[in-house]
Design an enzyme around this catalytic site. Structure first.
Site, PDB file in Angstrom:
ATOM      1  N   CYS A 253      40.382  41.375  44.581  1.00 21.99           N
ATOM      2  CA  CYS A 253      39.364  40.867  43.655  1.00 21.99           C
ATOM      3  C   CYS A 253      39.264  41.700  42.381  1.00 21.99           C
ATOM      4  CB  CYS A 253      38.004  40.772  44.350  1.00 21.99           C
ATOM      5  SG  CYS A 253      37.315  42.332  44.919  1.00 21.99           S
TER       6      CYS A 253
ATOM      7  N   HIS B 198      38.106  33.991  41.056  1.00 21.03           N
ATOM      8  CA  HIS B 198      38.200  35.218  41.842  1.00 21.03           C
ATOM      9  C   HIS B 198      39.364  35.176  42.812  1.00 21.03           C
ATOM     10  CE1 HIS B 198      35.738  33.851  45.648  1.00 21.03           C
ATOM     11  NE2 HIS B 198      36.408  32.842  45.137  1.00 21.03           N
TER      12      HIS B 198
ATOM     13  N   HIS C 258      32.669  42.911  45.977  1.00 20.42           N
ATOM     14  CA  HIS C 258      33.432  41.747  45.519  1.00 20.42           C
ATOM     15  C   HIS C 258      33.083  41.478  44.062  1.00 20.42           C
ATOM     16  CE1 HIS C 258      36.017  38.319  46.054  1.00 20.42           C
ATOM     17  NE2 HIS C 258      35.108  37.541  45.491  1.00 20.42           N
TER      18      HIS C 258
END
Length: 362
Positions: free
Chosen positions: A278, A338, A326
């Site tokens: 990520c 993402h 994240h």
């Protein structure tokens, strides 16, 4: 102190080999897929799940743990890099301080014979002064000559005494600095060793967690795997209109760069150009538009300027979970680009299913 640098570099090289080995092993095991994050190590899979839903949920849970572990290990690596740099700087400062001390001692040794002679002369009472010059002179001219010599000798001795005192003071200061620098270098080396051990533990935990994810993935049916991966874009998403009027070097142009990677696999610790975790995707996208962004999601969460959720614009960077494990790039209308997790390629997806933490504008 220079001798301390070699073990430091050796440890660093060993650690990087361990890190590379863990990531390579994970990449080989998972083929073209991976995950982004770090926390407690996942347990090995137990009995086979009773239902397809249970199997998918187990994979999601294990992937989440691996995502947390990945970011924690990346943070530990960054911390280690900083502490090794600090240790190297401290070693250099300690070496410089030791050299300054040696130079100060050499100055003392240069002036010491003169000072010893002056002290010996004073002790024996043989030092010539103006009174003795007057008593032994036979004429006014002889008196003037002797007094000039006395003044010259006195001034020269006083100057040497002054230089000797300065050298002594410099040596004292240099010794204090050298001792402090040595202590700092030792502490910096110890701190790097502690972080190195922490990194190795986190990488080992990540490798074990990755194995658990892979095993759980193997228990899914082809249909469940396809459903988990989902679509690359949500219904109605119009990439062209979103990117109209983008400003070069802006967050929108970084989003445009990131959108070219849709469909690429998620791989733990990957930073591109064709596989990502990520934070690696965010770093890569902004690098394409000339912005050097930190490596981990936690580091990225302090970069740029804060943005309220209600003020989000396409190209802003969005962070999730209380531990900021994240990160993605806002794509407008409640969507984000993402690199999600194991088995799910880079995609545009709704933000709503992930606990929002904060946002920044780079």
């Amino acid at each position: 102190m220079a001798a301390q640098q070699r073990p430091l570099r050796t440890h660093s090289q060993r650690t990087r080999r361990l890190v590379g080995g863990a990531l390579t092993a994970g990449a080989l095991l998972i083929g073209t897929y991976g995950t982004c994050g770090l926390g407690p190590a996942a347990a090995d899979p137990v009995a086979a799940p009773a239902t397809a839903g249970e199997a998918v949920q187990r994979l999601i849970d294990l992937s989440r743990q691996s995502e947390q572990l990945n970011q924690q290990a990346l943070n530990a690596q960054a911390d280690l890099d900083a502490k090794e740099a600090a240790a190297a700087t401290a070693d250099k400062q300690a070496a410089d301080a030791a050299a300054a001390l040696d130079a100060a001692k050499a100055d003392i040794a240069r002036f010491r014979p003169v000072i010893d002679r002056a002290a010996s002369s004073a002790l024996l009472g043989s030092r010539t002064n103006r009174l003795t010059s007057l008593l032994v002179s036979n004429s006014p001219q002889q008196l003037l000559d002797q007094m000039s010599i006395v003044d010259l000798v006195g001034a020269r001795t006083n100057d040497q005494l002054s230089q000797y005192q300065k050298a002594t003071d410099a040596a004292t200061a240099a010794e204090t600095a050298a001792r402090a620098a040595a202590d700092t270098a030792r502490a910096a080396s110890n701190a790097a060793d502690a972080v190195r051990s922490d990194l190795e533990a986190k990488r080992a935990a990540l490798q074990g967690s990755m194995a658990g994810v892979i095993a759980a993935w193997g228990q899914l049916s082809a249909g469940d795997k396809s459903a988990l991966a989902g679509s690359m874009f949500p219904p109605g998403f119009d990439r062209d209109s979103l990117l109209e009027g983008l400003v070069p070097g802006s967050g929108t142009s970084a989003l445009a760069a990131g959108l070219t990677r849709v469909g690429d696999p998620y791989v733990w610790g990957a930073t591109g150009p064709d596989q990502f975790d990520c934070s690696g995707l965010v770093q890569w996208a902004f690098h394409q538009v000339g912005k050097n962004v930190p490596r981990t999601s936690q580091q990225q969460s302090t970069f740029g300027t804060p943005v309220a959720e209600k003020d989000l614009q396409p190209g802003d960077v969005v962070f999730f979970y209380s531990d900021i494990s994240h990160v993605g790039i806002y794509a407008g209308n409640g969507l984000m680009l993402h690199a999600s997790t194991f088995g799910v390629p880079v995609q545009v997806a709704p933000m709503g299913s992930t606990p929002f933490n904060s946002a920044r504008r780079f």
